[in-house]
Design a protein around this motif. Sequence first.
Motif, mmCIF file in Angstrom:
data_model
loop_
_atom_site.group_PDB
_atom_site.id
_atom_site.type_symbol
_atom_site.label_atom_id
_atom_site.label_comp_id
_atom_site.label_asym_id
_atom_site.label_seq_id
_atom_site.Cartn_x
_atom_site.Cartn_y
_atom_site.Cartn_z
ATOM 1 N N GLY A 28 22.001 33.806 29.900
ATOM 2 C CA GLY A 28 21.605 34.571 31.073
ATOM 3 C C GLY A 28 21.029 33.732 32.185
ATOM 4 O O GLY A 28 20.845 32.512 32.060
ATOM 5 N N ASP A 29 20.729 34.411 33.289
ATOM 6 C CA ASP A 29 20.189 33.752 34.470
ATOM 7 C C ASP A 29 18.773 33.230 34.258
ATOM 8 O O ASP A 29 18.255 32.505 35.105
ATOM 9 C CB ASP A 29 20.186 34.716 35.655
ATOM 10 N N THR A 77 24.005 35.020 23.446
ATOM 11 C CA THR A 77 24.021 35.465 24.827
ATOM 12 C C THR A 77 23.470 34.361 25.717
ATOM 13 O O THR A 77 22.659 33.547 25.287
ATOM 14 C CB THR A 77 23.179 36.740 25.022
ATOM 15 N N ASN A 110 25.036 36.923 31.381
ATOM 16 C CA ASN A 110 26.360 36.605 31.908
ATOM 17 C C ASN A 110 27.435 36.414 30.845
ATOM 18 O O ASN A 110 28.618 36.432 31.153
ATOM 19 C CB ASN A 110 26.279 35.315 32.744
ATOM 20 N N ASN A 111 27.032 36.197 29.619
ATOM 21 C CA ASN A 111 28.001 35.893 28.573
ATOM 22 C C ASN A 111 27.504 36.378 27.231
ATOM 23 O O ASN A 111 26.294 36.319 26.956
ATOM 24 C CB ASN A 111 28.252 34.381 28.502
ATOM 25 N N GLU A 147 19.685 38.476 34.513
ATOM 26 C CA GLU A 147 21.002 39.027 34.182
ATOM 27 C C GLU A 147 21.650 38.244 33.051
ATOM 28 O O GLU A 147 21.534 37.026 32.969
ATOM 29 C CB GLU A 147 21.904 38.990 35.408
#
Length: 372
Positions: free
Chosen positions: A36-37, A34, A21-22, A19
């Motif tokens: 992510g997880d 970006t 997230n930012n 995912e």
Amino acid sequence: IYSVKDGALVHALRGHSGEVNNLHYSPDGALLATAGDDGTIRAWEADTGRPYWRAPVLLQGSEGKAPTLLTHQGWTVLDGGAGRAGAQASSWARAARSRVRWAVEGDDGRLCVLGHDGAVELWDRGTDLQLARHQLPGARLVARLGRGCVVVGGPTAAGGGSLRLVEGKSPPVALPIKGKVTALGGGGEELLVVVARELVLLDAAGKLRSRRKLDPGVTAVARGAAGRGGGEMLVLGYGNGNLELLPADPAEARPDYSFELAPSSPVRAIIAGPMRTLVVGFSNGFVGIWNQDDGKRMKVARLHGPVSRLLLKGRSLYAVSDLGQHLTWDLRLFFGGRCEVLREVWKQVPVSWLSGRPVSKAPPAAHPCRER
């Protein structure tokens, strides 16, 4: 990225494996960042949607020459000092710089290329000729096989197949594989394909040689060194980070030990190392060396981004992440004799073996391995 005017999809930023997230634009709007997880921060070209940080091409180099890596910083010679390579003026190099998302080289100098535009290309670097170019939108993996390229994904092949063989100007040929492909291994004279819960072996012409049932979750596969009994061994990497040895002969028993201290992250790349070792790269950036005979971890490091390229050449190991970070490990001690190893140890820690234990002191003057 969608158009504010009509809501149409403009670009899809493909690369994160978890995912996101930012997301933030740079002040001038040229780049996107970006997080992510999957544990990575990534940068993208806002006007094209292509990765800004990238490492699409690793060339093994000719005899006596260091490998060369193409990243967003240009061409780099991986000689330990990571010096800049000169400008590449050939047609294949210009194509690589401008449109390649992923490329795989073979020992014959041919290069299989997957482009950002969904095209699959086959280049002969020796003659600087493009031997094939086919539009296969949605293609996601490419590997060398025989004199051509095997492509995973894209429009459904004839008969519902998952793989195609590209060898020239004629249309790609569908191979006898159906289902979701999760891993490719080998290349050259054979290709190991993990599809659904099976391991399929193809020969250099793409013909089916064997099938083998597997446990689910395999994300990487390779051939290892022979087992303790002398039989061929396959190495499987899983989405949870586990590593497993599988005898090529189904009648042989599997080893009863596990590989210690492997990170809980999908395995991305595996190659056989020197002296019965395995080199493994993971999605979270870890790269390590394990002893195949007992599963002990011998060395580990971490890069930014999934480690997707491993190359053993001469006495050096090269590891590269999708985002362009790389490392070079000097493995010459794996190839040296007893005295060469001892001399290297003495350079770092002067030590002698006295009364059954190591003692920090200069090596004996009369030792046969001591240089005079």
